[in-house]
Design a protein around this motif. Sequence first.
Motif, mmCIF file in Angstrom:
data_model
loop_
_atom_site.group_PDB
_atom_site.id
_atom_site.type_symbol
_atom_site.label_atom_id
_atom_site.label_comp_id
_atom_site.label_asym_id
_atom_site.label_seq_id
_atom_site.Cartn_x
_atom_site.Cartn_y
_atom_site.Cartn_z
ATOM 1 N N VAL A 1 -1.618 8.643 9.604
ATOM 2 C CA VAL A 1 -0.551 8.641 8.593
ATOM 3 C C VAL A 1 0.787 8.385 9.282
ATOM 4 O O VAL A 1 1.593 7.571 8.822
ATOM 5 N N TYR B 1 4.947 14.911 2.634
ATOM 6 C CA TYR B 1 4.951 15.431 3.996
ATOM 7 C C TYR B 1 6.358 15.918 4.294
ATOM 8 O O TYR B 1 7.325 15.163 4.172
ATOM 9 N N GLY C 1 -1.026 4.713 -2.120
ATOM 10 C CA GLY C 1 -1.160 3.912 -0.913
ATOM 11 C C GLY C 1 0.161 3.433 -0.331
ATOM 12 O O GLY C 1 0.181 2.764 0.694
ATOM 13 N N GLU C 2 1.271 3.768 -0.966
ATOM 14 C CA GLU C 2 2.605 3.390 -0.488
ATOM 15 C C GLU C 2 3.313 4.612 0.086
ATOM 16 O O GLU C 2 3.048 5.737 -0.313
ATOM 17 N N PHE C 3 4.243 4.347 0.999
ATOM 18 C CA PHE C 3 5.076 5.405 1.561
ATOM 19 C C PHE C 3 6.513 5.236 1.097
ATOM 20 O O PHE C 3 7.009 4.114 0.966
ATOM 21 N N TYR C 4 7.170 6.365 0.874
ATOM 22 C CA TYR C 4 8.584 6.411 0.522
ATOM 23 C C TYR C 4 9.218 7.441 1.432
ATOM 24 O O TYR C 4 8.637 8.495 1.680
ATOM 25 N N GLU D 1 3.694 9.966 0.057
ATOM 26 C CA GLU D 1 2.609 8.987 -0.030
ATOM 27 C C GLU D 1 2.091 8.996 -1.463
ATOM 28 O O GLU D 1 1.635 10.022 -1.964
ATOM 29 N N ARG E 1 1.053 4.721 10.245
ATOM 30 C CA ARG E 1 1.331 3.856 9.089
ATOM 31 C C ARG E 1 2.779 4.009 8.628
ATOM 32 O O ARG E 1 3.438 3.026 8.274
ATOM 33 N N ALA E 2 3.279 5.236 8.642
ATOM 34 C CA ALA E 2 4.669 5.473 8.248
ATOM 35 C C ALA E 2 5.621 4.815 9.249
ATOM 36 O O ALA E 2 6.627 4.223 8.855
ATOM 37 N N ARG F 1 5.853 1.182 8.651
ATOM 38 C CA ARG F 1 6.637 0.885 7.441
ATOM 39 C C ARG F 1 8.137 1.101 7.654
ATOM 40 O O ARG F 1 8.957 0.303 7.231
#
Length: 105
Positions: free
Chosen positions: A36, A4, A88-91, A85, A39-40, A43
């Motif tokens: 999204v 993104y 299932g994880e975000f960075y 993404e 969720r971000a 996190r």
Amino acid sequence: MLIYGLKNCDTCRKALKSLPDARLVDVRADGIDPAVLGRAWARFGGDLLNTRSTTWRGLDEADRARAPLDLIAEHPALMKRPLIEAGGEFYLGWTPGTRQALGLD
């Protein structure tokens, strides 16, 4: 894997070049799913908001006081990028830590 960001962002281009199987979601042109974004935010919290951007500097105090997710939804350039993404994880960001977590370094 989804990245993104903005298609004109140099950092997003670097990430896309290093992750050839990833797909860029241009948040300015395509928007970002509120789920999204939520969720971000869960996190990364306030780190998701780019307060060093030109867009941020152009906001008045009343706008800056608004809810961060509303600001990002209205002004996608306020989101730090890239937001990646994968599995299932975000960075967040194209840092050495992100690259290592994605198995690139």
